[in-house]
Design a protein around this motif. Structure first.
Motif, PDB file in Angstrom:
ATOM      1  N   ALA A  23      92.616  73.132  19.413  1.00  0.00           N
ATOM      2  CA  ALA A  23      93.159  72.542  20.639  1.00  0.00           C
ATOM      3  C   ALA A  23      92.057  71.945  21.511  1.00  0.00           C
ATOM      4  CB  ALA A  23      93.942  73.597  21.417  1.00  0.00           C
ATOM      5  N   PHE A  24      90.906  72.624  21.584  1.00  0.00           N
ATOM      6  CA  PHE A  24      89.842  72.178  22.480  1.00  0.00           C
ATOM      7  C   PHE A  24      88.800  71.271  21.818  1.00  0.00           C
ATOM      8  CE2 PHE A  24      91.270  75.742  25.173  1.00  0.00           C
ATOM      9  CZ  PHE A  24      91.295  75.102  26.400  1.00  0.00           C
ATOM     10  N   GLN A  25      88.824  71.130  20.497  1.00  0.00           N
ATOM     11  CA  GLN A  25      87.838  70.315  19.795  1.00  0.00           C
ATOM     12  C   GLN A  25      87.792  68.862  20.288  1.00  0.00           C
ATOM     13  OE1 GLN A  25      85.633  71.743  17.676  1.00  0.00           O
ATOM     14  NE2 GLN A  25      84.540  69.798  17.583  1.00  0.00           N
ATOM     15  N   PRO A  26      88.957  68.204  20.496  1.00  0.00           N
ATOM     16  CA  PRO A  26      88.890  66.823  20.995  1.00  0.00           C
ATOM     17  C   PRO A  26      88.199  66.712  22.361  1.00  0.00           C
ATOM     18  CG  PRO A  26      91.072  67.288  20.100  1.00  0.00           C
ATOM     19  CD  PRO A  26      90.338  68.603  20.154  1.00  0.00           C
ATOM     20  N   PHE A  55      97.007  88.106  27.372  1.00  0.00           N
ATOM     21  CA  PHE A  55      96.860  86.906  26.543  1.00  0.00           C
ATOM     22  C   PHE A  55      98.130  86.759  25.719  1.00  0.00           C
ATOM     23  CE2 PHE A  55      92.965  84.411  25.249  1.00  0.00           C
ATOM     24  CZ  PHE A  55      93.657  83.396  24.602  1.00  0.00           C
ATOM     25  N   PHE A  56      98.716  85.577  25.734  1.00  0.00           N
ATOM     26  CA  PHE A  56      99.964  85.331  25.022  1.00  0.00           C
ATOM     27  C   PHE A  56      99.818  84.191  24.032  1.00  0.00           C
ATOM     28  CE2 PHE A  56     101.071  87.133  29.091  1.00  0.00           C
ATOM     29  CZ  PHE A  56     102.070  88.046  28.798  1.00  0.00           C
ATOM     30  N   LYS A  57     100.492  84.342  22.899  1.00  0.00           N
ATOM     31  CA  LYS A  57     100.647  83.235  21.960  1.00  0.00           C
ATOM     32  C   LYS A  57     101.860  82.432  22.406  1.00  0.00           C
ATOM     33  CE  LYS A  57     101.205  86.080  18.569  1.00  0.00           C
ATOM     34  NZ  LYS A  57     101.482  86.657  17.243  1.00  0.00           N
ATOM     35  N   MET A  58     101.777  81.109  22.279  1.00  0.00           N
ATOM     36  CA  MET A  58     102.931  80.246  22.491  1.00  0.00           C
ATOM     37  C   MET A  58     103.510  79.975  21.107  1.00  0.00           C
ATOM     38  SD  MET A  58     101.431  77.387  25.058  1.00  0.00           S
ATOM     39  CE  MET A  58     100.325  77.833  26.380  1.00  0.00           C
ATOM     40  N   VAL A  59     104.754  80.365  20.915  1.00  0.00           N
ATOM     41  CA  VAL A  59     105.366  80.278  19.592  1.00  0.00           C
ATOM     42  C   VAL A  59     106.559  79.325  19.626  1.00  0.00           C
ATOM     43  CG1 VAL A  59     106.477  81.602  17.747  1.00  0.00           C
ATOM     44  CG2 VAL A  59     104.591  82.623  19.050  1.00  0.00           C
ATOM     45  N   GLY A  67      98.143  78.986  23.361  1.00  0.00           N
ATOM     46  CA  GLY A  67      97.922  80.272  24.002  1.00  0.00           C
ATOM     47  C   GLY A  67      97.741  80.103  25.498  1.00  0.00           C
ATOM     48  N   ILE A  68      97.960  81.205  26.212  1.00  0.00           N
ATOM     49  CA  ILE A  68      97.741  81.234  27.656  1.00  0.00           C
ATOM     50  C   ILE A  68      97.284  82.637  28.030  1.00  0.00           C
ATOM     51  CG2 ILE A  68     100.176  81.730  28.141  1.00  0.00           C
ATOM     52  CD1 ILE A  68      99.855  80.101  30.767  1.00  0.00           C
ATOM     53  N   ARG A  69      96.278  82.674  28.891  1.00  0.00           N
ATOM     54  CA  ARG A  69      95.726  83.958  29.335  1.00  0.00           C
ATOM     55  C   ARG A  69      95.852  84.037  30.853  1.00  0.00           C
ATOM     56  NH1 ARG A  69      89.899  84.860  30.552  1.00  0.00           N
ATOM     57  NH2 ARG A  69      89.618  87.089  30.866  1.00  0.00           N
ATOM     58  N   ILE A  70      96.314  85.189  31.318  1.00  0.00           N
ATOM     59  CA  ILE A  70      96.485  85.441  32.741  1.00  0.00           C
ATOM     60  C   ILE A  70      95.580  86.605  33.131  1.00  0.00           C
ATOM     61  CG2 ILE A  70      98.126  86.019  34.574  1.00  0.00           C
ATOM     62  CD1 ILE A  70      98.712  83.367  32.969  1.00  0.00           C
ATOM     63  N   VAL A  71      94.813  86.401  34.188  1.00  0.00           N
ATOM     64  CA  VAL A  71      93.934  87.447  34.707  1.00  0.00           C
ATOM     65  C   VAL A  71      94.292  87.675  36.170  1.00  0.00           C
ATOM     66  CG1 VAL A  71      91.547  88.120  35.163  1.00  0.00           C
ATOM     67  CG2 VAL A  71      92.080  86.736  33.143  1.00  0.00           C
ATOM     68  N   ALA A  72      94.558  88.936  36.517  1.00  0.00           N
ATOM     69  CA  ALA A  72      94.782  89.276  37.919  1.00  0.00           C
ATOM     70  C   ALA A  72      93.418  89.532  38.542  1.00  0.00           C
ATOM     71  CB  ALA A  72      95.665  90.510  38.031  1.00  0.00           C
ATOM     72  N   ARG A  73      93.125  88.826  39.636  1.00  0.00           N
ATOM     73  CA  ARG A  73      91.869  89.070  40.339  1.00  0.00           C
ATOM     74  C   ARG A  73      92.095  88.929  41.831  1.00  0.00           C
ATOM     75  NH1 ARG A  73      88.040  84.128  38.239  1.00  0.00           N
ATOM     76  NH2 ARG A  73      88.336  83.047  40.189  1.00  0.00           N
ATOM     77  N   ASN A  74      91.567  89.922  42.549  1.00  0.00           N
ATOM     78  CA  ASN A  74      91.805  90.011  43.988  1.00  0.00           C
ATOM     79  C   ASN A  74      93.308  89.975  44.245  1.00  0.00           C
ATOM     80  OD1 ASN A  74      88.997  90.120  44.353  1.00  0.00           O
ATOM     81  ND2 ASN A  74      88.874  87.895  44.408  1.00  0.00           N
ATOM     82  N   ASN A  75      93.786  89.003  44.973  1.00  0.00           N
ATOM     83  CA  ASN A  75      95.218  88.916  45.268  1.00  0.00           C
ATOM     84  C   ASN A  75      95.863  87.704  44.616  1.00  0.00           C
ATOM     85  OD1 ASN A  75      95.295  91.233  46.928  1.00  0.00           O
ATOM     86  ND2 ASN A  75      94.347  90.068  48.581  1.00  0.00           N
ATOM     87  N   SER A  76      95.340  87.320  43.441  1.00  0.00           N
ATOM     88  CA  SER A  76      95.881  86.134  42.785  1.00  0.00           C
ATOM     89  C   SER A  76      95.882  86.309  41.271  1.00  0.00           C
ATOM     90  CB  SER A  76      95.058  84.895  43.162  1.00  0.00           C
ATOM     91  OG  SER A  76      93.764  84.990  42.615  1.00  0.00           O
ATOM     92  N   TYR A  77      96.550  85.373  40.615  1.00  0.00           N
ATOM     93  CA  TYR A  77      96.515  85.278  39.150  1.00  0.00           C
ATOM     94  C   TYR A  77      95.719  84.039  38.787  1.00  0.00           C
ATOM     95  CZ  TYR A  77     100.287  88.685  39.116  1.00  0.00           C
ATOM     96  OH  TYR A  77     101.037  89.811  39.284  1.00  0.00           O
ATOM     97  N   TRP A  78      94.958  84.157  37.723  1.00  0.00           N
ATOM     98  CA  TRP A  78      94.093  83.092  37.246  1.00  0.00           C
ATOM     99  C   TRP A  78      94.553  82.715  35.839  1.00  0.00           C
ATOM    100  CZ3 TRP A  78      90.538  80.244  39.616  1.00  0.00           C
ATOM    101  CH2 TRP A  78      89.623  79.542  38.832  1.00  0.00           C
ATOM    102  N   ILE A  79      94.809  81.444  35.596  1.00  0.00           N
ATOM    103  CA  ILE A  79      95.177  80.954  34.261  1.00  0.00           C
ATOM    104  C   ILE A  79      93.916  80.415  33.614  1.00  0.00           C
ATOM    105  CG2 ILE A  79      96.528  79.286  32.935  1.00  0.00           C
ATOM    106  CD1 ILE A  79      98.576  79.301  35.243  1.00  0.00           C
ATOM    107  N   SER A  80      93.469  81.067  32.542  1.00  0.00           N
ATOM    108  CA  SER A  80      92.263  80.607  31.849  1.00  0.00           C
ATOM    109  C   SER A  80      92.078  81.361  30.539  1.00  0.00           C
ATOM    110  CB  SER A  80      91.035  80.816  32.734  1.00  0.00           C
ATOM    111  OG  SER A  80      89.872  80.407  32.058  1.00  0.00           O
ATOM    112  N   PRO A  81      92.198  80.686  29.429  1.00  0.00           N
ATOM    113  CA  PRO A  81      92.552  79.281  29.276  1.00  0.00           C
ATOM    114  C   PRO A  81      94.054  79.118  29.047  1.00  0.00           C
ATOM    115  CG  PRO A  81      91.880  80.113  27.146  1.00  0.00           C
ATOM    116  CD  PRO A  81      91.796  81.275  28.133  1.00  0.00           C
ATOM    117  N   ILE A  82      94.466  77.872  28.974  1.00  0.00           N
ATOM    118  CA  ILE A  82      95.775  77.500  28.462  1.00  0.00           C
ATOM    119  C   ILE A  82      95.502  76.374  27.478  1.00  0.00           C
ATOM    120  CG2 ILE A  82      96.184  76.001  30.458  1.00  0.00           C
ATOM    121  CD1 ILE A  82      99.231  76.490  29.964  1.00  0.00           C
TER     122      ILE A  82
END
Length: 154
Positions: A23-26, A55-59, A67-82
């Motif tokens: 996905a990220f090669q291009p 971390f979730f697979k998109m099927v 895929g999409i990864r969600i990280v809770a930090r402080n009082n927010s959610y961070w999407i990295s990577p999608i």
């Protein structure tokens, strides 16, 4: 095209590493960002992300297309990577994934992410979903600048 999010497990690391790299090669070839681009991420780092974050697979039709990864930090959610495989991009898959994780994770109402300024399609997607540009801007090289986005859900 409807997607299903499936929680990744450590045994998915080879599959997700392959999908993430493809996905990220291009973008790696276009922007020559060898330090931050997930196509260059070592498999052991991805393994840690799967183990210690959401971390979730998109099927789609029983095939992992991203895929999409969600990280809770402080009082927010961070999407990295999608990420979505190139042949499945532009079909609303990332949009569905973001909407689904926003429904799953409800403790915080602030969502954040970074993307490549020069990738106008990505910027358009996030803005369409209610994300607004923040002051964050980081020039990575003469081809690429990272920008921040934030969404406050009511």
């Amino acid at each position: 095209m409807e997607i299903k999010l499936v929680k990744a497990i450590p045994g998915d690391v080879l599959l997700l590493h392959d999908v993430q790299t493809r996905a990220f090669q291009p973008l790696l070839e276009k922007y020559l960002d060898y330090e931050k681009n997930p196509a260059n991420e070592p498999i052991n780092r991805l393994f840690e992300k799967i183990q210690y974050s959401s971390f979730f697979k998109m099927v789609v039709d029983q095939k992992c297309v991203g895929g999409i990864r969600i990280v809770a930090r402080n009082n927010s959610y961070w999407i990295s990577p999608i990420f979505v495989l190139p042949e499945f991009q532009g079909k609303g898959i990332a949009q569905q994934a973001i909407c689904q994780v926003e429904e799953i994770f409800t403790k915080h109402n602030i969502w954040e992410l970074q993307t490549i300024l020069e990738e106008q399609g990505n910027c358009y997607l996030y803005e369409k979903l209610g994300y607004e540009r923040t002051d964050f801007e980081q020039v990575v090289n003469d081809r690429m600048t990272l920008v921040g986005y934030r969404k406050i859900k009511n």
